[in-house]
Design an enzyme around this catalytic site. Structure first.
Site, PDB file in Angstrom:
ATOM      1  N   ARG A   1     -32.104  -9.534  25.157  1.00 34.96           N
ATOM      2  CA  ARG A   1     -30.558  -9.473  25.166  1.00 34.96           C
ATOM      3  C   ARG A   1     -30.131  -9.569  23.847  1.00 34.96           C
ATOM      4  O   ARG A   1     -30.043 -10.381  23.201  1.00 34.96           O
ATOM      5  CB  ARG A   1     -29.949 -10.823  26.202  1.00 34.96           C
ATOM      6  CG  ARG A   1     -28.819 -10.670  26.462  1.00 34.96           C
ATOM      7  CD  ARG A   1     -28.219 -11.826  26.826  1.00 34.96           C
ATOM      8  NE  ARG A   1     -27.690 -13.015  25.712  1.00 34.96           N
ATOM      9  CZ  ARG A   1     -27.761 -14.050  25.945  1.00 34.96           C
ATOM     10  NH1 ARG A   1     -28.026 -14.812  26.822  1.00 34.96           N
ATOM     11  NH2 ARG A   1     -27.396 -14.563  24.771  1.00 34.96           N
TER      12      ARG A   1
ATOM     13  N   HIS B   1     -24.461 -13.475  26.266  1.00 37.28           N
ATOM     14  CA  HIS B   1     -24.568 -13.665  27.716  1.00 37.28           C
ATOM     15  C   HIS B   1     -23.387 -12.679  28.359  1.00 37.28           C
ATOM     16  O   HIS B   1     -23.648 -12.210  29.468  1.00 37.28           O
ATOM     17  CB  HIS B   1     -24.690 -15.143  28.054  1.00 37.28           C
ATOM     18  CG  HIS B   1     -24.747 -15.141  29.507  1.00 37.28           C
ATOM     19  ND1 HIS B   1     -25.656 -14.954  30.559  1.00 37.28           N
ATOM     20  CD2 HIS B   1     -23.555 -15.761  30.400  1.00 37.28           C
ATOM     21  CE1 HIS B   1     -25.296 -15.250  31.706  1.00 37.28           C
ATOM     22  NE2 HIS B   1     -23.960 -15.543  31.814  1.00 37.28           N
TER      23      HIS B   1
ATOM     24  N   TYR C   1     -26.335 -20.546  18.768  1.00 37.74           N
ATOM     25  CA  TYR C   1     -27.659 -20.988  19.345  1.00 37.74           C
ATOM     26  C   TYR C   1     -28.760 -20.164  18.950  1.00 37.74           C
ATOM     27  O   TYR C   1     -30.132 -20.344  19.165  1.00 37.74           O
ATOM     28  CB  TYR C   1     -27.650 -21.510  20.740  1.00 37.74           C
ATOM     29  CG  TYR C   1     -27.347 -20.108  21.515  1.00 37.74           C
ATOM     30  CD1 TYR C   1     -28.172 -19.194  21.943  1.00 37.74           C
ATOM     31  CD2 TYR C   1     -25.920 -20.199  22.184  1.00 37.74           C
ATOM     32  CE1 TYR C   1     -27.924 -18.294  22.720  1.00 37.74           C
ATOM     33  CE2 TYR C   1     -25.624 -18.979  22.680  1.00 37.74           C
ATOM     34  CZ  TYR C   1     -26.515 -18.091  23.180  1.00 37.74           C
ATOM     35  OH  TYR C   1     -26.015 -16.985  24.028  1.00 37.74           O
TER      36      TYR C   1
END
Length: 374
Positions: free
Chosen positions: A270, A274, A283
């Site tokens: 990815r 998100h 993160y």
């Protein structure tokens, strides 16, 4: 995560990663799906369309013109290659990142953009979040946000298709995080027991929002979980369009023969957040993107076509210009379309509305209105 891929070993089918496209632009005969140049060009155009739509929808969200978007940056081959391998009569059960597959199967662009705005022409009448489309005509099941619920829905469809002998299969998409849901166990177990024609495609993109893949399971791979349910598990390079088409076709054919489902773990990454509500910089170290950027699925297909003289910069520019024009027109129409009528919240629930809903609708329509559209 190491993006290196290897050819499969018969002794360990659930740990090796199937690949087809070689660095020199040739295909491994063992996993060559036999696509014509015209088919590859079609898929390439769909992949570029998906990415261009992603970039433009993120801009719309940042401008405050839509509220939300879930992108598929870097995952286009896993999504479009698997969808292409299915048949017209099959149904696809997405999570929320696969809008490119819906457009490829025939979802009108205007309907998709209307859904992003939740206007009166939205097929779900503004009752779902953006990116939550549905289109029965192209075999695209309604998207629901709860994690993993689409797995049991797809298995149920496949079981019904088997009972009715309709020669239809189901393809269900889910992320690595969904393998921790109860629906994953229930769905895969049922599919294995009843040998339903269902392709279970796990897009292992490294992250379940901010939870890294190594915190998701104690097993070495997700594909090996298939053994517990008595079905095959296959790992594939999810950034290799040709390999994805090949393994998905074989999985579908297996189900069509009555041999049951297959769990496919598509190894991809990815590249974005998100969703537009997420900031991956909080993160994820930026240097994790570099090795995956080198394996960009779109660039790999473009290189393949260019080597064969089937693509060039002029065609690329024309394609992007066409996508931009169609997108701008669809957005213009969507923004001029009014919101769904207030009374529509009572429709599509009962064939004949019960008395108490009729009463509530009358009270709603005759009551005071808020001063703002918000």
């Amino acid at each position: 995560m190491n993006p290196q891929v290897r050819t499969p070993s018969p002794s360990s089918p659930s740990s090796e990663i199937v690949s087809a496209l070689r660095p020199d632009g040739t295909l491994d005969p063992q996993h060559d799906p036999g696509l014509s140049d015209q088919e590859v060009e079609f898929l390439y155009r769909q992949m570029v369309t998906t990415r261009q739509m992603d970039e433009r929808l993120v801009m719309l969200q940042r401008q405050g013109r839509i509220g939300f978007h879930v992108g598929s940056l870097g995952e286009e081959a896993a999504i479009l290659g698997s969808a292409f391998a299915m048949q017209k009569q099959d149904f696809l059960f997405p999570c929320y990142r696969e809008f490119g597959a819906a457009l490829m199967r025939g979802l009108p662009l205007q309907h998709f953009i209307d859904n992003m705005f939740g206007n009166a022409n939205d097929t779900v009448q503004g009752r779902q979040m953006p990116n939550h489309t549905t289109c029965r005509e192209v075999g695209w099941c309604s998207i629901s946000s709860p994690v993993g619920t689409q797995i049991t829905q797809a298995v149920g469809f496949a079981w019904a298709a088997k009972i009715k002998k309709t020669n239809a299969s189901a393809l269900v998409y889910f992320g690595d995080g969904a393998t921790s849901s109860s629906d994953f166990h229930s769905g895969v177990n049922f599919a294995g027991v009843f040998k339903v024609p269902c392709v279970l495609l796990c897009r292992n993109n490294g992250w379940a929002i901010s939870v890294p893949v190594e915190r998701q399971t104690a097993t070495k791979t997700f594909a090996e979980k298939a053994a517990a349910y008595g079905i095959p598990g296959v790992r594939v390079d999810g950034n290799d369009l040709f390999a994805v088409v090949d393994v998905t076709r074989k999985a579908r054919e297996r189900g069509e023969r009555g041999e049951g489902p297959t769990l496919i773990e598509a190894i991809t990454y990815r590249m974005g957040g998100h969703s537009t509500s997420d900031d991956p910089k909080a993160y994820r170290p930026a240097d994790q993107l570099a090795p995956w950027a080198d394996r960009d699925p779109i660039e790999r297909v473009r290189d393949y076509l260019s080597r064969r003289g089937a693509w060039d910069e002029a065609r690329e520019s024309a394609l992007v210009a066409d996508i931009d024009a169609r997108f701008r027109e669809a957005v213009s129409i969507a923004e001029r379309t009014p919101a769904p009528p207030l009374e529509s919240i009572f429709s599509d629930v009962y064939e004949t509305a019960p008395w108490h809903l009729v009463e509530q609708r009358q009270q709603l329509l005759s009551g005071p209105r808020a001063p703002s559209s918000h």
